[in-house]
Design an enzyme around this catalytic site. Structure first.
Site, PDB file in Angstrom:
ATOM      1  CE  LYS A  33     -35.577 -24.635  32.174  1.00  0.00           C
ATOM      2  NZ  LYS A  33     -34.583 -23.941  32.976  1.00  0.00           N
ATOM      3  N   GLY A  45     -31.624 -20.247  35.348  1.00  0.00           N
ATOM      4  CA  GLY A  45     -32.799 -19.673  36.047  1.00  0.00           C
ATOM      5  C   GLY A  45     -32.746 -19.104  37.292  1.00  0.00           C
ATOM      6  CG  HIS A  97     -31.456 -28.811  30.958  1.00  0.00           C
ATOM      7  ND1 HIS A  97     -31.829 -28.411  32.223  1.00  0.00           N
ATOM      8  CD2 HIS A  97     -31.809 -28.396  30.097  1.00  0.00           C
ATOM      9  CE1 HIS A  97     -31.982 -27.453  32.821  1.00  0.00           C
ATOM     10  NE2 HIS A  97     -32.183 -26.808  30.963  1.00  0.00           N
ATOM     11  CD  GLU A 154     -28.497 -24.446  29.041  1.00  0.00           C
ATOM     12  OE1 GLU A 154     -28.997 -23.532  28.412  1.00  0.00           O
ATOM     13  OE2 GLU A 154     -28.761 -25.771  29.408  1.00  0.00           O
ATOM     14  CB  SER A 158     -30.278 -15.865  33.165  1.00  0.00           C
ATOM     15  OG  SER A 158     -30.497 -17.120  34.899  1.00  0.00           O
ATOM     16  CD  GLU A 176     -34.264 -27.203  34.651  1.00  0.00           C
ATOM     17  OE1 GLU A 176     -35.155 -28.004  34.009  1.00  0.00           O
ATOM     18  OE2 GLU A 176     -33.373 -25.670  34.467  1.00  0.00           O
ATOM     19  CG  ASN A 206     -35.710 -26.343  27.841  1.00  0.00           C
ATOM     20  OD1 ASN A 206     -36.621 -26.520  27.670  1.00  0.00           O
ATOM     21  ND2 ASN A 206     -34.750 -26.438  28.757  1.00  0.00           N
TER      22      ASN A 206
HETATM   23  C1  PEP Z   1     -32.665 -23.334  30.171  1.00  0.00           C
HETATM   24  O1  PEP Z   1     -32.658 -24.686  31.378  1.00  0.00           O
HETATM   25  O2  PEP Z   1     -31.812 -23.701  29.089  1.00  0.00           O
HETATM   26  C2  PEP Z   1     -31.998 -22.642  30.766  1.00  0.00           C
HETATM   27  C3  PEP Z   1     -30.784 -21.503  30.107  1.00  0.00           C
HETATM   28  O3  PEP Z   1     -32.867 -21.485  31.426  1.00  0.00           O
HETATM   29  P1  PEP Z   1     -32.940 -20.321  31.622  1.00  0.00           P
HETATM   30  O4  PEP Z   1     -32.997 -19.582  30.105  1.00  0.00           O
HETATM   31  O5  PEP Z   1     -33.970 -19.717  32.154  1.00  0.00           O
HETATM   32  O6  PEP Z   1     -31.642 -19.551  32.828  1.00  0.00           O
END
Ligand code: PEP
Length: 247
Positions: free
Chosen positions: A10, A171, A91, A165, A210, A93, A8
């Site tokens: 973003k 992040g 997601h 998640e 992460s 966000e 992803n």
């Molecule tokens: C995400 O945005 O779905 C995500 C898992 O980000 P990150 O791997 O940077 O934590």
């Protein structure tokens, strides 16, 4: 069950960064599905650029309506038309920054599945919810609300995926332990099977939060983890490649 590494991106990467990604990407022999969701404006370019590779391209968001007067939105049928194969829905966000609630997300899931687009439906608890012992309840609610009305046998094998998640791990560099992730995935499988009567063998479960090459092995070796949804570490072709070698 197939395994998945999904990036992803973003709102990151310009055309030059995209070239850097491809110059260090080596996924010819990958044993897993390799998917990337770039910014919507880059989707046609990525589809063209990924020709001849195993990389499949998707969108980070779709509109709950198929077409019409919805300025600025992304139509699922138009995304399919240009060759996008999957979308993210829910997601964290989108939930927190754009106030997308369970009802809206449920409409998006239906619109996408009815159009034949694969859906990665994202769920996850906030830190305070985990600290208060509410993780299982939050995940159950998000799944029951977000997937309401999805009938067994109403979608094909692998058309619906779920990404667990934890919001506190996205992040932040703070990754769930393999045990925490496995526990949440087992719970999600149980909710899908018992409450929704969905055939969970056909629903891949991805962990996100992460993930990077240095911590992926413990997570991806868990029984109920079928892949990873990766933000930051998916931006670099060599890290993406390493993840496909670990799974
Ligand atoms: C995400 O945005 O779905 C995500 C898992 O980000 P990150 O791997 O940077 O934590």
């Amino acid at each position: 069950m197939k395994k998945y590494i999904v990036g992803n991106w973003k709102m990151n990467h310009n055309l030059s960064n995209i070239e850097d990604f491809f110059s260090s990407l080596k996924i010819e022999g990958a044993q897993c599905e390799t998917w990337v969701a770039p910014q919507a404006i880059h989707v046609p370019h990525l589809i063209e650029r990924a020709k001849g590779t195993n990389l499949k391209i998707g969108v980070q968001n779709i509109c709950e309506h198929e077409k019409g007067a919805f300025t600025g939105e992304i139509s699922v049928t138009s995304a399919l038309d240009i060759g996008a194969t999957f979308c993210l829905v829910g997601h964290s966000e989108r939930r927190s920054l754009y106030n997308e609630d369970d009802d809206l997300l449920n409409k998006k899931v239906h619109t996408a599945l009815n159009s034949g687009m694969k859906v990665i439906f994202c769920v996850g608890e906030q830190l305070i919810e985990r600290q208060n012992g509410m993780t299982n309840k939050v995940l159950k609610n998000q799944i029951l609300e977000g997937l309401e009305g999805i009938k067994p046998n109403s979608f094909q094998d692998g058309q619906l995926l779920i990404a667990y998640e934890p919001v506190w791990a996205i992040g932040t560099g703070e990754v769930a332990t393999p045990e925490q992730a496995q526990q949440a995935h087992a719970h999600i499988r149980a909710v899908l099977a018992v409450e929704l009567r969905l055939e969970t063998k056909e629903i891949p479960l991805l962990y996100g939060g992460s993930v990077k090459p240095a911590n992926a092995e413990g997570l991806l070796s868990q029984k109920d983890i079928d892949g990873a949804l990766v933000g930051g570490a998916s931006l670099k072709g060599d890290d993406f490649t390493k993840l496909t070698n670990i799974i």
